[in-house]
Design an enzyme around this catalytic site. Structure first.
Site, PDB file in Angstrom:
ATOM      1  N   TYR A 141       0.829  -1.219   0.000  1.00 13.75           N
ATOM      2  CA  TYR A 141       0.000   0.000   0.000  1.00 13.75           C
ATOM      3  C   TYR A 141       0.857   1.261   0.000  1.00 13.75           C
ATOM      4  O   TYR A 141       0.424   2.318  -0.441  1.00 13.75           O
ATOM      5  CB  TYR A 141      -0.929   0.046   1.219  1.00 13.75           C
ATOM      6  CG  TYR A 141      -2.048  -0.983   1.210  1.00 13.75           C
ATOM      7  CD1 TYR A 141      -2.201  -1.883   0.170  1.00 13.75           C
ATOM      8  CD2 TYR A 141      -2.965  -1.040   2.258  1.00 13.75           C
ATOM      9  CE1 TYR A 141      -3.218  -2.825   0.169  1.00 13.75           C
ATOM     10  CE2 TYR A 141      -3.981  -1.978   2.263  1.00 13.75           C
ATOM     11  CZ  TYR A 141      -4.102  -2.869   1.221  1.00 13.75           C
ATOM     12  OH  TYR A 141      -5.112  -3.792   1.235  1.00 13.75           O
ATOM     13  N   LYS A 190       2.777 -15.402   3.095  1.00 13.80           N
ATOM     14  CA  LYS A 190       2.693 -16.141   1.832  1.00 13.80           C
ATOM     15  C   LYS A 190       4.126 -16.554   1.497  1.00 13.80           C
ATOM     16  O   LYS A 190       4.698 -16.188   0.460  1.00 13.80           O
ATOM     17  CB  LYS A 190       2.054 -15.235   0.756  1.00 13.80           C
ATOM     18  CG  LYS A 190       1.694 -15.910  -0.532  1.00 13.80           C
ATOM     19  CD  LYS A 190       0.522 -16.867  -0.410  1.00 13.80           C
ATOM     20  CE  LYS A 190       0.267 -17.532  -1.759  1.00 13.80           C
ATOM     21  NZ  LYS A 190      -0.630 -18.698  -1.653  1.00 13.80           N
ATOM     22  N   ASP A 222      -3.863 -17.794   2.180  1.00 13.35           N
ATOM     23  CA  ASP A 222      -5.028 -18.415   1.536  1.00 13.35           C
ATOM     24  C   ASP A 222      -5.657 -19.455   2.461  1.00 13.35           C
ATOM     25  O   ASP A 222      -6.887 -19.535   2.583  1.00 13.35           O
ATOM     26  CB  ASP A 222      -4.655 -19.011   0.169  1.00 13.35           C
ATOM     27  CG  ASP A 222      -3.307 -19.733   0.166  1.00 13.35           C
ATOM     28  OD1 ASP A 222      -2.502 -19.503   1.091  1.00 13.35           O
ATOM     29  OD2 ASP A 222      -3.057 -20.534  -0.746  1.00 13.35           O
ATOM     30  N   ASP A 246      -5.600  -6.242   6.133  1.00  7.24           N
ATOM     31  CA  ASP A 246      -6.753  -5.458   5.684  1.00  7.24           C
ATOM     32  C   ASP A 246      -7.893  -6.406   5.317  1.00  7.24           C
ATOM     33  O   ASP A 246      -9.040  -6.262   5.754  1.00  7.24           O
ATOM     34  CB  ASP A 246      -6.310  -4.627   4.459  1.00  7.24           C
ATOM     35  CG  ASP A 246      -7.345  -3.614   4.043  1.00  7.24           C
ATOM     36  OD1 ASP A 246      -8.301  -3.387   4.798  1.00  7.24           O
ATOM     37  OD2 ASP A 246      -7.187  -3.038   2.941  1.00  7.24           O
ATOM     38  N   ASP A 250     -11.359  -7.636   7.860  1.00  3.84           N
ATOM     39  CA  ASP A 250     -12.754  -7.442   7.440  1.00  3.84           C
ATOM     40  C   ASP A 250     -13.494  -8.773   7.423  1.00  3.84           C
ATOM     41  O   ASP A 250     -14.663  -8.853   7.802  1.00  3.84           O
ATOM     42  CB  ASP A 250     -12.816  -6.818   6.036  1.00  3.84           C
ATOM     43  CG  ASP A 250     -12.975  -5.315   6.103  1.00  3.84           C
ATOM     44  OD1 ASP A 250     -12.616  -4.726   7.156  1.00  3.84           O
ATOM     45  OD2 ASP A 250     -13.464  -4.718   5.132  1.00  3.84           O
TER      46      ASP A 250
END
Ligand code: NAD
Length: 356
Positions: A141, A190, A222, A246, A250
């Site tokens: 980001y 990851k 994942d 992020d 959520d």
């Protein structure tokens, strides 16, 4: 004396922060600590009065306080402003930067009287109580971005940057959180494809000997997304980088079923920032329909993580539980045979049960 900057903001922001402040004052009286509250403008409300969504006086007010309680910002009235003046991009992101906060704490806890509100079955989520610790200032980001025309198409490059110190400080927050909770830390990465994840994993492993009481698990992102809907109660604390956090925070929030119930904290700098995860809800603003519980629970997080007032924080959490168990609901969580109350009645009820 605990100094609190209150930034109500726009839409339902002022309505919900008013209730959270009421509860904080009641908790201060009951648990015998002192608070000093300074209110400042932010977001669209600040833009309307000063032409700036984050005026210098507001930043100064925050930096002169121990913690910040933030309501919400934004709304259709300001949607057409240039990005740097828009309430979210022009106020919330720069405020986080100025406060230097780098770890975002997002609890997802099911209050059993509300287990039916989750989109998952009761037997999967009842008793769920997990915390996502998300890195807030690095990763893709904030890395360099380019976009250029190459031959007859566009090419975008986004860079993912992390340094050892950036990773170490947030991983420590994860470990510390696990020590205070159920002593299980899941580090999400990851590492099968990303070099940054390999560094992340090495740092987690290098810090582990300092926290012998914490059980550590590494999980690929994942798989974590899948496990969160398969068996979310296996998690205690999840620590992860910015983008994974992020998305996963959520997803975990949604497990509880109601956005009006979810608090958050951003810590690590000199001044912690405590805010509900929801926005300014312009569709219900000014109607007394907003659920103030996310703001009230954000205030409880402030007591716990900002001031170390664990007993008072737990009492606020317990009071919210008791209000729900007694059958009171705001419109967003209303169910059959329960009693609907408005925003300020919900605040009053939390205080009543805090005193009970
Ligand atoms: P939102 O979170 O404001 O609302 C989404 C839905 O949830 C709406 O139906 C709303 O009525 C409901 N809701 C939200 N909070 C509630 C509460 N406390 N009680 C009951 N119902 C509640 O998200 P949105 O509609 O996408 O965004 C509205 C505005 O808020 C936009 O301008 C957006 O940019 C801004 N926003 C601000 C923040 C922030 O300040 N941190 C975060 C997200 C969105």
């Amino acid at each position: 004396m605990h100094k609190i900057a209150v930034l109500p903001g726009d839409g339902v922001g002022p309505e919900i922060t008013r209730e959270a402040v009421k509860v904080l004052k009641a908790a201060a009286e009951k648990f015998d600590f002192e608070i000093e509250i300074s209110e400042a403008l932010v977001g669209g409300a600040a833009y309307d009065q000063t032409g700036n969504p984050l005026p210098k006086e507001t930043v100064d007010c925050c930096l002169n306080s121990d913690v910040v309680l933030f309501g919400a910002v934004g709304g259709p009235k300001w949607d057409d402003l240039p990005l740097y003046l828009r309430p979210e991009a022009g106020a919330l992101l720069p405020l986080r930067k100025k406060l230097g906060v780098y770890a975002n704490l997002r609890p997802a806890k099911i209050f059993s009287p509300l287990a039916g509100a989750s989109s998952l079955k009761d037997e999967i989520v009842n008793g769920l109580d997990l915390m996502v610790v998300r890195e807030l200032t690095g990763g893709v980001y904030f890395g360099q971005k380019t976009r250029e025309n190459v031959k007859d198409e566009q090419k975008v490059i986004e860079t993912l940057e992390y340094s050892t110190s950036e990773i170490e400080r947030v991983v420590r927050v994860g470990f510390d959180m696990a020590v205070k909770r159920n002593k299980k830390l899941t580090s999400v990465d990851k590492a099968n494809v990303l070099e940054s994840s390999r560094l992340w994993r090495e740092i987690v492993n290098s810090l582990a000997p300092e926290y012998p009481q914490v059980e550590i698990q590494h999980m690929l992102v994942d798989n974590c997304a899948m496990q969160l809907v398969r068996d979310p109660r296996q998690f205690d604390v999840i620590v992860t980088e910015n983008m994974f956090g992020d998305i996963l925070s959520d997803q975990s929030a949604q497990l509880t079923g109601s956005i009006g119930m979810l608090p958050s904290a951003s810590i690590g700098g000199s001044t912690g920032l405590y805010e509900p995860i929801h926005g300014s809800a312009p569709d219900i603003a000014g109607k007394g329909k907003a659920n103030p519980i996310a703001a009230v629970l954000s205030a409880a997080m402030m007591l716990r993580h900002g001031f170390g007032l664990d007993k008072a924080a737990q009492a606020v959490d317990d009071a919210v539980y008791s209000v729900l168990e007694a059958g009171y609901r705001t419109a967003d969580i209303m169910e059959k045979d329960k009693q609907e109350v408005n925003t300020s009645q919900m605040g009053d009820l939390v205080i009543k049960y805090l005193d009970a």
